[in-house]
Design a protein around this motif. Structure first.
Motif, PDB file in Angstrom:
ATOM      1  N   LEU A 170       8.681   8.746   0.667  1.00  0.00           N
ATOM      2  CA  LEU A 170       9.967   7.943   0.151  1.00  0.00           C
ATOM      3  C   LEU A 170      10.563   9.404  -0.293  1.00  0.00           C
ATOM      4  CD1 LEU A 170      10.718   6.338  -1.780  1.00  0.00           C
ATOM      5  CD2 LEU A 170       9.205   7.429  -3.999  1.00  0.00           C
ATOM      6  N   GLY A 171      11.851   8.865  -0.866  1.00  0.00           N
ATOM      7  CA  GLY A 171      13.013  10.123  -0.220  1.00  0.00           C
ATOM      8  C   GLY A 171      14.086   9.311  -1.500  1.00  0.00           C
ATOM      9  N   ILE A 172      13.989  10.548  -2.469  1.00  0.00           N
ATOM     10  CA  ILE A 172      15.168   9.696  -3.994  1.00  0.00           C
ATOM     11  C   ILE A 172      16.772  10.613  -3.510  1.00  0.00           C
ATOM     12  CG2 ILE A 172      15.610   9.455  -5.837  1.00  0.00           C
ATOM     13  CD1 ILE A 172      13.572   7.768  -5.040  1.00  0.00           C
ATOM     14  N   ILE A 173      17.272  10.179  -2.983  1.00  0.00           N
ATOM     15  CA  ILE A 173      17.985  11.199  -2.694  1.00  0.00           C
ATOM     16  C   ILE A 173      19.605  11.121  -3.356  1.00  0.00           C
ATOM     17  CG2 ILE A 173      20.086  11.642  -0.904  1.00  0.00           C
ATOM     18  CD1 ILE A 173      17.475   9.799   1.560  1.00  0.00           C
ATOM     19  N   VAL A 174      20.364  12.239  -3.434  1.00  0.00           N
ATOM     20  CA  VAL A 174      21.678  12.390  -4.409  1.00  0.00           C
ATOM     21  C   VAL A 174      22.326  13.094  -3.600  1.00  0.00           C
ATOM     22  CG1 VAL A 174      22.784  13.811  -6.093  1.00  0.00           C
ATOM     23  CG2 VAL A 174      20.213  12.961  -6.588  1.00  0.00           C
ATOM     24  N   ASP A 175      23.518  12.213  -2.581  1.00  0.00           N
ATOM     25  CA  ASP A 175      24.138  11.964  -1.822  1.00  0.00           C
ATOM     26  C   ASP A 175      25.457  12.766  -2.401  1.00  0.00           C
ATOM     27  OD1 ASP A 175      25.883  12.780   0.401  1.00  0.00           O
ATOM     28  OD2 ASP A 175      24.987  10.442   1.600  1.00  0.00           O
ATOM     29  N   THR A 176      25.841  13.647  -2.027  1.00  0.00           N
ATOM     30  CA  THR A 176      27.542  14.451  -3.216  1.00  0.00           C
ATOM     31  C   THR A 176      28.702  14.369  -2.181  1.00  0.00           C
ATOM     32  OG1 THR A 176      26.708  16.687  -2.262  1.00  0.00           O
ATOM     33  CG2 THR A 176      26.132  15.925  -4.775  1.00  0.00           C
ATOM     34  N   TYR A 177      28.275  14.261  -0.786  1.00  0.00           N
ATOM     35  CA  TYR A 177      29.807  14.439  -0.119  1.00  0.00           C
ATOM     36  C   TYR A 177      29.836  12.587   0.830  1.00  0.00           C
ATOM     37  CZ  TYR A 177      33.241  15.430   3.759  1.00  0.00           C
ATOM     38  OH  TYR A 177      34.053  15.515   4.303  1.00  0.00           O
ATOM     39  N   SER A 228      15.397  10.122 -14.015  1.00  0.00           N
ATOM     40  CA  SER A 228      13.896  10.150 -14.237  1.00  0.00           C
ATOM     41  C   SER A 228      13.486   8.802 -12.789  1.00  0.00           C
ATOM     42  CB  SER A 228      14.040   9.088 -14.978  1.00  0.00           C
ATOM     43  OG  SER A 228      12.761   8.541 -15.549  1.00  0.00           O
ATOM     44  N   ILE A 229      11.989   9.088 -12.435  1.00  0.00           N
ATOM     45  CA  ILE A 229      11.640   8.629 -11.312  1.00  0.00           C
ATOM     46  C   ILE A 229      10.402   8.118 -11.734  1.00  0.00           C
ATOM     47  CG2 ILE A 229      11.448   8.366  -8.481  1.00  0.00           C
ATOM     48  CD1 ILE A 229      13.162  11.210  -8.802  1.00  0.00           C
ATOM     49  N   GLN A 230      10.003   6.935 -11.467  1.00  0.00           N
ATOM     50  CA  GLN A 230       9.039   5.839 -11.045  1.00  0.00           C
ATOM     51  C   GLN A 230       8.736   4.848 -10.628  1.00  0.00           C
ATOM     52  OE1 GLN A 230       8.298   2.772 -14.053  1.00  0.00           O
ATOM     53  NE2 GLN A 230       7.536   4.247 -15.847  1.00  0.00           N
ATOM     54  N   LEU A 231       7.492   5.119 -10.435  1.00  0.00           N
ATOM     55  CA  LEU A 231       6.535   4.358  -8.642  1.00  0.00           C
ATOM     56  C   LEU A 231       5.027   3.905  -9.583  1.00  0.00           C
ATOM     57  CD1 LEU A 231       7.068   2.988  -6.159  1.00  0.00           C
ATOM     58  CD2 LEU A 231       5.780   4.847  -4.828  1.00  0.00           C
ATOM     59  N   ARG A 232       5.957   2.558  -9.954  1.00  0.00           N
ATOM     60  CA  ARG A 232       3.988   1.740 -10.251  1.00  0.00           C
ATOM     61  C   ARG A 232       3.982   0.340 -10.277  1.00  0.00           C
ATOM     62  NH1 ARG A 232       2.578   3.214 -15.762  1.00  0.00           N
ATOM     63  NH2 ARG A 232       2.833   6.075 -15.937  1.00  0.00           N
ATOM     64  N   ASP A 233       2.857   0.689  -8.952  1.00  0.00           N
ATOM     65  CA  ASP A 233       2.549  -1.074  -8.049  1.00  0.00           C
ATOM     66  C   ASP A 233       3.627  -1.514  -7.696  1.00  0.00           C
ATOM     67  OD1 ASP A 233      -0.080  -0.737 -10.012  1.00  0.00           O
ATOM     68  OD2 ASP A 233       1.094  -1.473 -12.108  1.00  0.00           O
ATOM     69  N   GLY A 234       4.070  -1.217  -6.927  1.00  0.00           N
ATOM     70  CA  GLY A 234       5.027  -1.142  -5.013  1.00  0.00           C
ATOM     71  C   GLY A 234       6.530  -1.559  -6.410  1.00  0.00           C
ATOM     72  N   LEU A 236       9.454   0.845  -8.224  1.00  0.00           N
ATOM     73  CA  LEU A 236      10.773   1.739  -7.989  1.00  0.00           C
ATOM     74  C   LEU A 236      11.318   1.682  -9.069  1.00  0.00           C
ATOM     75  CD1 LEU A 236      10.812   4.992  -6.982  1.00  0.00           C
ATOM     76  CD2 LEU A 236      12.259   4.002  -5.002  1.00  0.00           C
ATOM     77  N   ARG A 237      11.626   2.245  -9.784  1.00  0.00           N
ATOM     78  CA  ARG A 237      12.934   2.748 -10.977  1.00  0.00           C
ATOM     79  C   ARG A 237      13.269   3.743 -10.776  1.00  0.00           C
ATOM     80  NH1 ARG A 237       8.879  -0.039 -13.686  1.00  0.00           N
ATOM     81  NH2 ARG A 237       8.923  -2.296 -14.021  1.00  0.00           N
ATOM     82  N   VAL A 238      14.705   4.310 -10.452  1.00  0.00           N
ATOM     83  CA  VAL A 238      15.778   5.091 -11.188  1.00  0.00           C
ATOM     84  C   VAL A 238      16.346   5.336 -12.244  1.00  0.00           C
ATOM     85  CG1 VAL A 238      16.428   7.079  -9.884  1.00  0.00           C
ATOM     86  CG2 VAL A 238      15.236   6.160  -8.482  1.00  0.00           C
ATOM     87  N   CYS A 251      19.602   3.261 -12.674  1.00  0.00           N
ATOM     88  CA  CYS A 251      20.536   3.374 -11.350  1.00  0.00           C
ATOM     89  C   CYS A 251      20.618   2.230 -10.467  1.00  0.00           C
ATOM     90  CB  CYS A 251      20.183   5.181 -10.044  1.00  0.00           C
ATOM     91  SG  CYS A 251      20.985   5.145  -9.411  1.00  0.00           S
ATOM     92  N   PHE A 252      18.934   2.561 -10.306  1.00  0.00           N
ATOM     93  CA  PHE A 252      18.699   1.601  -9.519  1.00  0.00           C
ATOM     94  C   PHE A 252      16.784   0.903  -9.458  1.00  0.00           C
ATOM     95  CE2 PHE A 252      17.877   4.297  -6.321  1.00  0.00           C
ATOM     96  CZ  PHE A 252      16.897   4.338  -6.627  1.00  0.00           C
ATOM     97  N   GLU A 253      16.548  -0.623  -9.332  1.00  0.00           N
ATOM     98  CA  GLU A 253      15.066  -0.967  -9.214  1.00  0.00           C
ATOM     99  C   GLU A 253      14.831  -1.417  -8.069  1.00  0.00           C
ATOM    100  OE1 GLU A 253      13.747  -3.048 -12.702  1.00  0.00           O
ATOM    101  OE2 GLU A 253      14.802  -2.217 -14.566  1.00  0.00           O
ATOM    102  N   ALA A 254      13.883  -1.381  -7.142  1.00  0.00           N
ATOM    103  CA  ALA A 254      13.420  -2.137  -5.896  1.00  0.00           C
ATOM    104  C   ALA A 254      11.628  -2.260  -6.401  1.00  0.00           C
ATOM    105  CB  ALA A 254      12.946  -1.045  -5.091  1.00  0.00           C
ATOM    106  N   HIS A 255      11.457  -3.465  -5.664  1.00  0.00           N
ATOM    107  CA  HIS A 255       9.956  -3.814  -6.149  1.00  0.00           C
ATOM    108  C   HIS A 255       9.293  -4.348  -4.412  1.00  0.00           C
ATOM    109  CE1 HIS A 255      10.947  -4.971 -10.204  1.00  0.00           C
ATOM    110  NE2 HIS A 255      11.852  -5.269 -10.031  1.00  0.00           N
ATOM    111  N   ASN A 256       8.609  -4.028  -4.888  1.00  0.00           N
ATOM    112  CA  ASN A 256       7.548  -4.695  -3.814  1.00  0.00           C
ATOM    113  C   ASN A 256       7.939  -3.614  -2.742  1.00  0.00           C
ATOM    114  OD1 ASN A 256       6.543  -7.185  -4.417  1.00  0.00           O
ATOM    115  ND2 ASN A 256       8.634  -8.067  -3.287  1.00  0.00           N
ATOM    116  N   VAL A 257       7.227  -2.571  -3.099  1.00  0.00           N
ATOM    117  CA  VAL A 257       7.840  -1.090  -2.393  1.00  0.00           C
ATOM    118  C   VAL A 257       6.569  -0.878  -1.850  1.00  0.00           C
ATOM    119  CG1 VAL A 257       9.169   1.469  -2.086  1.00  0.00           C
ATOM    120  CG2 VAL A 257       9.856  -0.641  -3.669  1.00  0.00           C
ATOM    121  N   ARG A 258       6.797  -0.264  -0.323  1.00  0.00           N
ATOM    122  CA  ARG A 258       4.847   0.043   0.436  1.00  0.00           C
ATOM    123  C   ARG A 258       5.342   1.522   1.089  1.00  0.00           C
ATOM    124  NH1 ARG A 258       3.595  -2.729  -2.857  1.00  0.00           N
ATOM    125  NH2 ARG A 258       2.350  -4.848  -3.053  1.00  0.00           N
ATOM    126  N   LEU A 259       4.502   2.238   0.206  1.00  0.00           N
ATOM    127  CA  LEU A 259       4.927   3.515   1.776  1.00  0.00           C
ATOM    128  C   LEU A 259       3.781   3.321   2.364  1.00  0.00           C
ATOM    129  CD1 LEU A 259       4.807   6.339  -1.750  1.00  0.00           C
ATOM    130  CD2 LEU A 259       6.455   5.069  -0.417  1.00  0.00           C
TER     131      LEU A 259
END
Length: 504
Positions: A170-177, A228-234, A236-238, A251-259
């Motif tokens: 998993l990558g949380i990316i801060v793209d500046t360009y 702030s980054i949180q991954l709980r029971d699939g 993902l919140r940022v 910023c966003f929320e994603a569910h059913n995240v499987r690594l």
């Protein structure tokens, strides 16, 4: 006190009995809700977001940083251009210097990576990262960005914001360009890769992000920003907060995240620059793995770059110690030579005094008086000789210092000579350019003169033609006047007058 509580309870019971049926219903409902909440609270804690976790001791750092034998930050290994720098925080009033991890310097084509040296037990976590991204003074834009990682394996340096291509995790990316110009930047998004998808630098994450991220183009990332980054029971919140760290924006929320893995993950931070560049700073990191328990395994990794840097530092320190010991030994030798000189002069003076005393016993009074005066003057001369010896020693020390200064001046003169040669070549190029411009201006001046002559010739021709035309017109008018004044002209005028009268 017990009797008072009993009396209060009795009065409360009487009030409940005297209350209306509606009040009793409300009280019963509140009691049922409280019991449900207490029951749910006993079964499990509610998940709060965003939050700043305390952080595990072996996965977090903040000012002042703690070092260990292999890294400037304890339990983290540095790769590439990552380093520790001490600089003031921009939002602090006192501007006190604070330790930062600088992932990239303000130079093009650089990348830095730090990896935590403990594997995880599970993949659920809470994390908070304090970052600052400062645009380089010589860069027109801020680029490329940085990322927070939870990976299956220890990454290596590469093109994906400082790590290798085809990563797994998993990558949380801060793209500046923006390379594709599809959205505003900075842009924050999440990407889960199974190690099979290659990074496309021109897509800006389009097609691989879990859910649409958030554009924070109105936010100044050169101010301290907390992610702030949180991954709980699939799930993902940022979220992010700028400056004061209490006004949060999700910023966003994603569910059913499987690594692609469920255990033994590795946390990392990375950053990179391209044609445009910026400094990527991290002042604080807190990672808390949920329900991890004891038995966390440490990764036996070492950074070759940091080890070579430490070896270079040790060599430099050893060289400095050798030079210092050499100076101390040299000063000790000079002191010993000075002491030996003083003792030899003293011994020689005593010998001369003894010989003079023995010789004076055999002489008369006048000669003895003269020898006594000579002895006094001789005794005054030897301290002067001792002082002269000390001055000679000091002169030798000054001479050595001057030799070092002369060497430094020689190196500086060589550098200045190179600068002067470069400047001279630039002056030659400038003079060639000036000569070219002067010749070009001369050509343009000649062309303008020829154009002027052609215009003057055309004007003179037009003037001559105008005179001829005027002369012809005047001649025709004169002929017409003469014709009208003649008899035939008068007849013609009479006929024209009669025709006009008939028409009327």
């Amino acid at each position: 006190s017990g009797e008072k509580m009993k009396r209060k309870g009795a009065r409360l019971g009487e009030r409940v009995l005297r209350a209306s049926w509606r009040s009793r219903a409300v009280m019963v409902t509140l009691a049922v809700i409280a019991a449900c909440v207490r029951l749910v609270g006993g079964q499990g804690k509610a998940v709060t977001f965003p939050r700043f976790p305390k952080g595990d001791a072996y996965r977090s750092f903040e000012h002042p940083f703690q070092q260990d034998d292999i890294s400037p930050v304890k339990n983290f290994v540095f790769f590439g251009d990552a380093a520790v720098r001490t600089r003031p925080m921009t939002y602090l009033v006192k501007k006190e210097p604070v330790d930062h991890v600088r992932l990239t310097p303000s130079l093009p084509g650089r990348s830095g990576l730090i990896v935590n040296s403990f594997r995880t037990r599970g993949v659920d976590f809470d994390a908070a990262v304090d970052v600052e991204i400062l645009k380089g003074a010589r860069s027109a834009k801020t680029a490329d960005g940085m990322a927070f990682w939870l990976l299956k394996d220890v990454p290596q340096s590469g093109p994906v914001y400082g790590i290798e291509n085809k990563f797994s995790g998993l990558g949380i990316i801060v793209d500046t360009y923006s390379n594709s110009y599809r959205r505003n930047h900075p842009y924050v998004y999440a990407w889960v890769n199974n190690g099979m998808v290659e990074w496309d630098d021109n897509a800006d994450g389009h097609g691989v992000e879990l859910v649409p991220g958030c554009e924070i183009d109105k936010v100044r990332l050169d101010a301290p920003t907390r992610l702030s980054i949180q991954l709980r029971d699939g799930s993902l919140r940022v979220a992010y907060s700028v400056g004061h760290f209490y006004a949060w924006k999700v910023c966003f929320e994603a569910h059913n995240v499987r690594l692609p893995f469920n255990d033994n993950g590795v946390f990392a931070l990375s950053g990179s620059t391209g044609t445009f560049f910026a400094e990527h700073f991290v002042s604080r990191l807190a990672i808390e793995v949920v329900d991890e328990g004891p038995g966390v395994s440490r990764i036996p990794i070492r950074s070759s770059e940091y080890l070579s840097m430490r070896a270079s530092e040790k060599d430099t320190a050893r060289q400095a110690i050798d030079e210092s010991s050499y100076r101390n030994e040299r000063m000790q030798v000079d002191t010993e030579e000075e002491q030996q000189l003083e003792s030899s002069i003293k011994d020689y003076t005593e010998e001369v005094d003894a010989e003079i005393s023995s010789f004076m016993d055999e002489l008369d009074s006048d000669t003895a008086k003269r020898l006594l005066e000579f002895r006094v003057s001789f005794g005054r001369t030897f301290p002067k000789l001792i002082r002269s010896g000390k001055m000679v020693t000091e002169a030798h020390a000054v001479q050595r210092r001057l030799e070092d200064v002369i060497k430094d001046v020689g190196s500086i003169s060589d550098e200045l000579q190179d600068e002067f040669e470069a400047l001279h070549s630039k002056v030659r190029q400038l003079s060639d350019t000036v000569r070219f411009l002067s010749s070009y201006s001369a050509q343009m001046h000649g062309k303008s003169r020829s154009s002027k002559l052609v215009a003057e010739n055309e004007y003179s021709r037009s003037q001559s033609h105008t005179g001829l035309i005027l002369f012809a017109v005047v001649a025709q008018l004169a002929c017409a006047v003469i014709f009208l004044l003649s008899k035939d002209g008068a007849a013609v005028l009479n006929q024209l007058g009669a025709s006009g009268a008939r028409l009327v």
